[in-house]
Design a protein around this motif. Structure first.
Motif, short mmCIF file in Angstrom:
data_model
loop_
_atom_site.label_atom_id
_atom_site.label_comp_id
_atom_site.label_asym_id
_atom_site.label_seq_id
_atom_site.Cartn_x
_atom_site.Cartn_y
_atom_site.Cartn_z
N ALA A 224 0.84 -1.21 0.00
CA ALA A 224 0.00 0.00 0.00
C ALA A 224 0.87 1.25 0.00
O ALA A 224 1.88 1.33 0.70
CB ALA A 224 -0.90 0.00 1.23
N ILE A 225 0.48 2.24 -0.81
CA ILE A 225 1.19 3.51 -0.84
C ILE A 225 1.00 4.25 0.46
O ILE A 225 1.89 4.93 0.97
CB ILE A 225 0.68 4.36 -2.02
N ILE A 226 -0.20 4.13 1.00
CA ILE A 226 -0.52 4.70 2.30
C ILE A 226 -1.56 3.80 2.95
O ILE A 226 -2.43 3.26 2.26
CB ILE A 226 -1.02 6.16 2.17
N SER A 227 -1.44 3.58 4.25
CA SER A 227 -2.39 2.69 4.94
C SER A 227 -2.53 3.13 6.39
O SER A 227 -1.92 4.10 6.83
CB SER A 227 -1.90 1.24 4.87
N GLY A 228 -3.34 2.38 7.14
CA GLY A 228 -3.46 2.65 8.56
C GLY A 228 -4.78 3.22 9.01
O GLY A 228 -4.83 4.17 9.78
N TYR A 229 -5.87 2.66 8.49
CA TYR A 229 -7.20 3.09 8.91
C TYR A 229 -7.54 2.36 10.20
O TYR A 229 -8.13 1.28 10.18
CB TYR A 229 -8.21 2.80 7.82
#
Length: 278
Positions: A224-229
């Protein structure tokens, strides 16, 4: 004399007929009783999706040992059909959805399906791409695929708000594209079935989805390029009909899905793409 013989014969025939009817009646009662006892339910039918079939099957033996019931697992390829099957009684329980999806389904279909027990497991959530490696490569007006059902679309949009891409109207439980009040990057959204998101990566710049979708497609969920929900909205739950919420066997299914055997299975199979919540 002849008259007396006739009377005796008629009397004997009457006795035989009475005994015959009594015998038939007794046999019918016995058969009905046997039928009732053999029809006692000893098989629990659980619905799931291909995404969450594995942890359910991993818990199957423990459930059967704890409860004395057999567990039959049916895998559906359509989320709506899975919940309708439960609402209509063709399955006894399902395990594949998070609570926002359940709430949206009940609201749209007028059903009374309820969560049972703990949240069992959850995926991470992120932006994935086959075209770029970092957010710096995204140009304004980029194309992004998101789910098209109410709950998963809402989760995607809330994730994008949290990561600074958009702003949403306040107080909307299941936001849609018309609830976006700020979209500075002029993102072009493409809505589609959630299980088509991975396949869409060749046609869009990025896609917003849970990491388990990538895992199931044989791709690396850690790319993932950005994650952390970090929201327990994504927790997968056991769901029953409201009128069956107190069935005894359900507690054994919860125990089987949330014991140490299940924890070990989830951690080893998914390697961080999915985590236990117990």
């Amino acid at each position: 004399m002849k008259i007396e013989i006739k009377k005796i014969i008629l009397l004997m025939l009457s006795i035989v007929l009475v005994l015959s009817f009594t015998g038939c009646s007794g046999k019918a009662v016995t058969k009905q009783t046997d039928s009732k006892s053999t029809n006692e339910k000893k098989v629990i039918i659980a619905g799931t999706s291909v995404l969450f079939e594995a942890p359910l099957r991993a818990a199957q033996k423990d459930f059967e040992n704890l409860s004395g019931y057999k567990l039959e697992i049916k895998v559906f390829d359509d989320a709506v059909v899975t919940d309708m099957a439960l609402a209509e009684g063709s399955i006894d329980v399902n395990f594949y959805q998070h609570e926002p999806y359940l709430n949206a389904f009940n609201k749209s279909k007028g059903t009374n399906l309820v969560r049972y027990g703990k949240k069992v497991l959850a995926s991470d959530y992120g932006l994935y791409s086959d075209k770029i490696k970092s957010l710096d490569e995204l140009k304004d007006g980029f194309k992004m695929s998101i789910p098209n059902d109410a709950s998963n679309r809402g989760i995607a949009l809330k994730f994008l708000q949290k990561t600074g891409f958009i702003k949403l109207k306040e107080g909307v439980a299941f936001p849609t594209l018309i609830d976006i009040i700020e979209n500075k990057r002029n993102i072009k959204f493409v809505e589609m079935d959630r299980l088509s998101l991975v396949n869409s990566l060749c046609d869009v710049d990025v896609s917003a989805m849970p990491s388990i979708y990538m895992f199931q497609a044989g791709k690396d969920p850690k790319t993932a390029i950005i994650s952390g929900y970090n929201s327990d909205e994504l927790g997968i739950i056991i769901v029953l009909r409201e009128d069956k919420k107190d069935v005894e066997w359900a507690k054994y299914l919860e125990k089987a899905l949330t014991n140490e055997n299940s924890r070990k299975f989830i951690e080893e199979k998914y390697k961080g793409a999915v985590v236990p919540l117990f």
